[in-house]
Design an enzyme around this catalytic site. Structure first.
Site, PDB file in Angstrom:
ATOM      1  N   HIS A  34       0.819  -1.220   0.000  1.00  0.00           N
ATOM      2  CA  HIS A  34       0.000   0.000   0.000  1.00  0.00           C
ATOM      3  C   HIS A  34       0.850   1.266   0.000  1.00  0.00           C
ATOM      4  O   HIS A  34       0.301   2.369  -0.045  1.00  0.00           O
ATOM      5  CB  HIS A  34      -0.933   0.015   1.216  1.00  0.00           C
ATOM      6  CG  HIS A  34      -1.956  -1.069   1.219  1.00  0.00           C
ATOM      7  ND1 HIS A  34      -2.800  -1.302   0.153  1.00  0.00           N
ATOM      8  CD2 HIS A  34      -2.267  -2.010   2.162  1.00  0.00           C
ATOM      9  CE1 HIS A  34      -3.598  -2.333   0.442  1.00  0.00           C
ATOM     10  NE2 HIS A  34      -3.279  -2.772   1.644  1.00  0.00           N
ATOM     11  N   ASP A  77      -2.947 -10.555  -2.422  1.00  0.00           N
ATOM     12  CA  ASP A  77      -3.501 -10.089  -1.157  1.00  0.00           C
ATOM     13  C   ASP A  77      -4.987  -9.767  -1.349  1.00  0.00           C
ATOM     14  O   ASP A  77      -5.410  -9.379  -2.436  1.00  0.00           O
ATOM     15  CB  ASP A  77      -2.740  -8.837  -0.725  1.00  0.00           C
ATOM     16  CG  ASP A  77      -3.003  -8.407   0.699  1.00  0.00           C
ATOM     17  OD1 ASP A  77      -2.143  -8.642   1.554  1.00  0.00           O
ATOM     18  OD2 ASP A  77      -4.078  -7.819   0.956  1.00  0.00           O
ATOM     19  N   HIS A 132      -6.496  -7.263  -0.286  1.00  0.00           N
ATOM     20  CA  HIS A 132      -6.592  -5.844  -0.564  1.00  0.00           C
ATOM     21  C   HIS A 132      -5.761  -5.493  -1.796  1.00  0.00           C
ATOM     22  O   HIS A 132      -4.675  -6.029  -1.990  1.00  0.00           O
ATOM     23  CB  HIS A 132      -6.075  -5.017   0.622  1.00  0.00           C
ATOM     24  CG  HIS A 132      -6.780  -5.281   1.910  1.00  0.00           C
ATOM     25  ND1 HIS A 132      -6.294  -6.149   2.862  1.00  0.00           N
ATOM     26  CD2 HIS A 132      -7.941  -4.793   2.392  1.00  0.00           C
ATOM     27  CE1 HIS A 132      -7.126  -6.176   3.891  1.00  0.00           C
ATOM     28  NE2 HIS A 132      -8.133  -5.373   3.639  1.00  0.00           N
ATOM     29  N   ASP A 135      -4.333 -12.902   3.762  1.00  0.00           N
ATOM     30  CA  ASP A 135      -5.587 -12.406   4.317  1.00  0.00           C
ATOM     31  C   ASP A 135      -6.792 -12.722   3.443  1.00  0.00           C
ATOM     32  O   ASP A 135      -7.919 -12.328   3.771  1.00  0.00           O
ATOM     33  CB  ASP A 135      -5.502 -10.908   4.599  1.00  0.00           C
ATOM     34  CG  ASP A 135      -4.851 -10.116   3.486  1.00  0.00           C
ATOM     35  OD1 ASP A 135      -4.545 -10.702   2.430  1.00  0.00           O
ATOM     36  OD2 ASP A 135      -4.634  -8.906   3.670  1.00  0.00           O
TER      37      ASP A 135
END
Length: 340
Positions: free
Chosen positions: A158, A193, A195, A282
């Site tokens: 990120h 991931d 996200h 995740d």
């Protein structure tokens, strides 16, 4: 498979995480290291310490201005009367071309995208050695190993070139890809991931030299919200070199693997000769963020499909948060890759 990790990556110990206006314990805890180490050990990994490659390879991705901020901001912040123990911004510019302030509070707002990346006394040290772990994994692959696992904590995908966010400070996957590129390779980054890897996308959005591909939960109602939509394809020379494959919340093994086939086809079409896997665990059904419903055996199937590309691979740890399944999920992925 060799695994790379430095104990100094434990120094970052964030206490807070603000979401929906509430201050809660931060889920990106040093305890993740113990669980991931257990998982890598169970897969037969041999841990080594990273070499120190210095600031140069990091500065190829992140601006010197931002690196100075990360290294010095906590010491400056705590000198402010009434300041908290961690650097958490309360004001952000409305555009990235805004003037650069002198104050610690203003610079925090400029360089931290959200309230989930608090900076404490040990943050810079941990982020620095997390990046060095990724760089040493690149060294391992360039030396002829088919794959290497970098236990990067804190994670990185990120983080933009001058912006922290989502528990991330230095973009380890981007740093690894750039190191491969510098060595004459043609790398692709595959982010699995839950996200979207918005920082990675942003760093290479105008480049045709690194292909970026991400499979993630639809950001229309899921972090990072503003990035990760299917229509984001790159810009300028990079148009067509970014692929986002957003999936509905609750997607399972079969749905993930179907998207992965599209991702792998794009990587083949790019002609990649090296791969960076931004490994988020995740996506698991029991992860605290509850985005997908990938099973533990499903991670093995995902890894086997990726290994089928036959590319030298740097596996960089991204997300995957504390649950009883975290270590087992890593074991399943690494075994699936090794046994493909």
């Amino acid at each position: 498979m060799k695994a790379i990790f430095d104990a100094r990556q434990s120094a970052h110990d964030p206490k807070h995480f603000m979401a929906n206006g509430r201050l809660s314990p931060n889920p990106e805890q040093p305890q993740r290291i113990a669980e991931l180490t257990r998982g890598a050990d169970a897969a037969g990994c041999r841990f080594i310490k990273p070499s120190d490659h210095g600031a140069g390879p990091i500065a190829e991705i992140h601006s010197p201005e931002y690196l100075v901020f990360l290294e010095t901001i906590h010491g400056r912040w705590i000198r402010t009367e009434g300041a908290s123990e961690e650097v958490i911004p309360n004001i952000h510019p409305d555009r990235r071309t805004a003037s650069y302030p002198r104050s610690a509070s203003g610079q925090a707002g400029f360089h931290q995208a959200d309230t989930s990346c608090p900076i404490a006394a040990g943050t810079w040290q941990s982020a620095y050695w997390s990046a060095q772990s990724a760089l040493s994994a690149v060294d391992t692959v360039l030396a002829g190993e088919p794959a290497a696992y970098a236990l990067c904590r804190p994670p990185g995908h990120h983080a933009f070139s001058d912006l922290a966010g989502g528990f991330c400070f230095l973009n380890n996957s981007a740093i690894a890809a750039q190191a491969l590129r510098r060595a004459g390779r043609r790398p692709a980054i595959l982010d699995v991931d839950v996200h979207h890897g918005n920082g990675t996308q942003g760093i290479f959005y105008g480049s045709r030299d690194v292909l970026t591909v991400s499979i993630h939960a639809d950001p229309a109602r899921f972090y990072p919200f503003f990035w990760g939509h299917a229509e984001e394809r790159g810009e300028g020379e990079g148009l067509g070199y970014n692929l986002n494959l957003p999936l509905p919340r609750g997607s399972d093994d079969g749905e993930f693997l179907a998207a992965l086939e599209i991702a792998l086809a794009r990587i083949r079409a790019f002609g990649a000769d090296a791969l960076v896997v931004a490994l988020g665990l995740d996506a698991h059904e029991n992860d605290p963020f509850h985005g997908f419903k990938v099973t533990t055996p499903g991670f093995g199937r995902i890894a086997a499909a990726i290994a089928g590309l036959g590319l030298p691979s740097v596996i960089v740890q991204e997300g995957g948060y504390l649950s009883a399944d975290l270590g087992d999920n890593l074991t399943s992925f690494l075994n699936g890759y090794e046994n493909a």
